[in-house]
Design a protein around this motif. Structure first.
Motif, PDB file in Angstrom:
ATOM      1  N   GLN A 277      60.575 -33.313  15.177  1.00 22.69           N
ATOM      2  CA  GLN A 277      60.246 -34.701  15.500  1.00 22.69           C
ATOM      3  C   GLN A 277      58.738 -34.855  15.683  1.00 22.69           C
ATOM      4  OE1 GLN A 277      60.864 -37.127  19.355  1.00 22.69           O
ATOM      5  NE2 GLN A 277      62.834 -37.310  18.310  1.00 22.69           N
ATOM      6  N   PHE A 280      58.433 -40.860  18.463  1.00 29.68           N
ATOM      7  CA  PHE A 280      59.667 -41.443  18.990  1.00 29.68           C
ATOM      8  C   PHE A 280      59.339 -42.749  19.694  1.00 29.68           C
ATOM      9  CE2 PHE A 280      62.645 -42.236  22.431  1.00 29.68           C
ATOM     10  CZ  PHE A 280      63.863 -42.159  21.776  1.00 29.68           C
ATOM     11  N   GLY A 295      63.609 -42.066  16.052  1.00 32.23           N
ATOM     12  CA  GLY A 295      62.787 -40.868  15.935  1.00 32.23           C
ATOM     13  C   GLY A 295      62.288 -40.690  14.519  1.00 32.23           C
ATOM     14  N   TRP A 297      61.027 -37.812  11.940  1.00 33.55           N
ATOM     15  CA  TRP A 297      61.179 -36.365  11.822  1.00 33.55           C
ATOM     16  C   TRP A 297      60.635 -35.866  10.495  1.00 33.55           C
ATOM     17  CZ3 TRP A 297      64.168 -33.792  15.711  1.00 33.55           C
ATOM     18  CH2 TRP A 297      64.811 -34.642  16.607  1.00 33.55           C
ATOM     19  N   SER A 325      62.433 -38.335  23.356  1.00 31.95           N
ATOM     20  CA  SER A 325      61.532 -37.467  22.598  1.00 31.95           C
ATOM     21  C   SER A 325      62.106 -36.052  22.544  1.00 31.95           C
ATOM     22  CB  SER A 325      60.147 -37.440  23.249  1.00 31.95           C
ATOM     23  OG  SER A 325      59.591 -38.737  23.283  1.00 31.95           O
TER      24      SER A 325
END
Length: 478
Positions: A277, A280, A295, A297, A325
Motif C-alpha cells: 500500500q 490510503f 487504498g 496499492w 492504512s
C-alpha cells in the motif's frame, strides 16, 4: 510459528474503536492467562471482564490467511476486543506459555477438517463446482424493470434540461429527490446514485455557478450511462443466455455488485499476488449514502497501481470492518480484479502479511513512469471517456520537485513539468507538506500522484499522495 504484527492486527479490526479497546486490554495487562499451542497456530487465554468469570478467547491460525475467532463474551463483533487484545499482546512480545489445545477447540478443528475433506473428495470425484444456473424468467423480469427505471431516469433528465438549470428551486429539488428515490425499485442503484449526483450540488454548493458546472459534468456522465445501459440491457433481454459483461465497468456503473464466483468464472483472478500500500484515505460519498475506505496499492508483480474500496452504508457502518492504512506487504492467495481500465479495483478474502523490506521499495521504484508526456497522453485519453475514472493515480519517476513562484512542479529528466496542486476531489491538502520534506526527497525519487483535469482552465494537475524511495514510503496522504 505465526507472524502477527501490530499492523496485521489493525487490519483485522472492524473499526478504530475496536483497535483502541483491544490495545487497552493488552497494555493494561487485563489478560489473566496467555497461552499458545505447541505448533504456534493457536493463541488462547483468559481476559478479565466486568463479571466474576473471565472471558475465554482464542485466535486459530490453523488455516493460513483465515484466522478463526472465538470468545465467550456476548459481543457481536468478530474479532471482538478480547481477540484483538490477545493478538496485540502477542505482537508486543508479552510472554505466552505453551499448553495443549483445549478440548473444545480440538473438536471444532476436527469438524472443520472433515468438512474440508468432503469438499476435496467431491472435487476429485468431479462433482459440480456449484456454478449458479440462470433463471431466465427471473432475469428477464429484472431486466425489464431495469429498462423501465432507465426510462424514468431519462424523463427526469429531459425535464431538467428543458426547464433549464436556472429554474431549479427548492420545490423542484424535492420533486427530483422523490422521483430519484423511486428508482430504488428498479435494480439500478448506480443510475440512482448518478441522479443524486445532480441534486447534491444544488444542496451543498453555496456558489450557484459552481453548482451549475458540477451538474453539467454529471449530466454528461448520466446521459452516456443511460444510453449505454439501455442498449446493453436490451441486448441482454434479447439474448438471456449471454453472460453479464465482465469486460467493462458498465455493469458496475448500472449498480451490479460483482460476486467473487462471477469474477472467477470471468477469468478475473490471479493467484499469490503481493501488494504494497502506498496511500490510503477515508471519505464520505453522499450520493451513494456510504463511507468509503480507499487504498492505493502497488502490484509487486506487474507494477500496476490497484485500488481497494470498502463501502460502508451509513446505516450499517458499525457492522462492517473499517479499513485503515497498511504498512506490511500483503500476499493474496487469490486476487480478484473488477472489470474496468486504469486503476483496477481489486479484492481478496485470504491474505498473509510480511514486513516490507528495502528490496520491496526498490522494486516499486523500478515501476515508476519516467516520461511525463507519455503519462499525460495516457491520462488525457482515459479521462475523455464519460464513464472512465476521472482521477487516475500514477507512480512517476522525477528528477526534481521544484518551486515555481508560490507553487510547485514535478520535473522529469528533460525538465518537462507537471503542476502540483491540491485537487478538490480529494478534499485533503498535501502540497503544504512539500516544504517540510527532507532535501534528499526533493530529487530523483518516485512520487504517487492523483491527476485532475481542470476543464475551465484547460489544465492537467496532480496532487502528491506519497513519495517512494529505495528505503521507505513517505506518505503525504494516509
Amino acid at each position: 510459528m505465526i507472524n502477527v504484527t501490530e499492523s496485521y492486527v489493525d487490519s483485522l479490526a472492524l473499526n478504530s474503536g475496536a483497535i483502541k479497546n483491544g490495545k487497552d486490554l493488552a497494555r493494561k495487562n487485563k489478560f489473566l492467562l496467555l497461552q499458545q499451542s505447541e505448533d504456534g497456530t493457536l493463541l488462547f487465554g483468559e481476559c478479565q471482564g466486568s463479571g466474576k468469570e473471565p472471558y475465554r478467547c482464542s485466535v486459530d491460525f490453523g488455516t493460513e490467511g483465515q484466522p478463526v475467532f472465538r470468545c465467550s463474551c456476548p459481543s457481536r463483533q468478530f474479532p471482538c476486543k478480547h481477540n484483538l487484545g490477545l493478538m496485540y499482546a502477542y505482537a508486543a512480545g508479552q510472554p505466552f506459555t505453551t499448553a495443549p489445545v483445549p478440548q473444545d477447540i480440538a473438536e471444532k478443528r476436527q469438524k472443520a477438517e472433515k468438512r474440508e475433506e468432503k469438499k476435496k473428495e467431491a472435487a476429485e470425484e468431479g462433482a459440480p463446482a456449484g456454478k449458479r444456473k440462470t433463471n431466465k424468467a427471473a432475469l428477464a423480469k429484472k431486466i425489464a424493470s431495469q429498462l423501465e427505471g432507465i426510462g424514468l431516469a431519462e424523463k427526469l433528465v429531459l425535464q431538467l434540461v428543458q426547464s433549464g438549470l436556472g429554474s431549479v428551486d427548492k420545490s423542484m429539488l424535492q420533486t427530483l429527490e422523490e422521483q430519484t428515490k423511486q428508482l430504488g425499485n428498479h435494480y439500478i442503484p448506480g443510475v440512482q446514485t448518478a441522479l443524486r449526483g445532480i441534486v447534491l450540488p444544488f444542496r451543498t454548493c453555496e456558489d450557484r455557478e459552481q453548482a451549475y458546472s458540477a451538474v453539467i459534468d454529471q449530466l454528461a456522465v448520466l446521459q452516456t450511462l443511460l444510453r449505454r445501459s439501455k442498449s446493453y440491457l436490451q441486448g441482454r433481454l434479447d439474448t438471456p443466455d449471454a453472460p453479464a459483461d465482465a469486460g467493462s465497468s458498465l455493469e458496475e456503473w448500472i449498480g451490479h455488485a460483482w460476486q467473487l464466483a462471477e469474477l472467477r468464472e470471468g477469468g478475473h483472478v490471479r493467484s499469490d499476488v503481493e501488494l504494497l500500500q502506498l496511500a490510503f484515505r477515508s471519505y464520505t460519498d453522499e450520493a451513494r449514502g456510504e463511507f468509503v475506505d480507499e487504498g492505493c496499492w502497488a502490484d509487486l508483480q506487474t507494477g500496476d497501481i490497484r485500488l481497494t474500496r470498502t463501502y460502508r452504508p451509513f446505516r450499517a457502518a458499525k457492522y462492517i470492518r473499517e479499513d485503515d492504512s497498511m504498512f506490511d506487504v500483503v500476499k493474496a492467495k487469490e486476487l480478484a480484479m473488477y472489470p474496468g481500465d486504469g486503476n483496477v479495483r481489486v479484492r481478496w478474502e485470504e491474505v498473509v502479511h510480511r514486513q516490507a523490506s528495502a528490496e520491496d521499495y526498490r522494486h516499486v521504484c523500478s515501476f515508476a513512469k519516467p516520461s511525463f508526456p507519455e503519462v499525460i497522453k495516457a491520462v488525457k485519453n482515459q479521462i475523455k471517456h464519460p464513464l472512465a475514472e476521472k482521477h487516475p493515480v500514477v507512480l512517476l519517476q522525477y528528477k526534481e520537485i521544484a518551486q515555481a513562484g508560490a507553487s510547485y512542479v514535478l520535473l522529469d529528466e528533460d525538465d518537462r513539468p507537471i503542476p502540483l496542486t491540491d485537487i478538490a476531489y480529494l478534499g485533503e491538502p498535501t502540497t503544504p507538506l512539500l516544504p517540510l520534506l527532507h532535501k534528499t526527497l526533493l530529487k530523483r525519487q518516485a512520487m504517487l500522484v492523483m491527476f485532475e483535469h481542470r476543464m475551465q482552465e484547460g489544465l492537467l494537475t496532480a496532487q502528491p499522495l506519497s513519495i517512494v524511495t529505495p528505503e521507505a514510503v513517505v506518505r503525504l496522504l494516509y
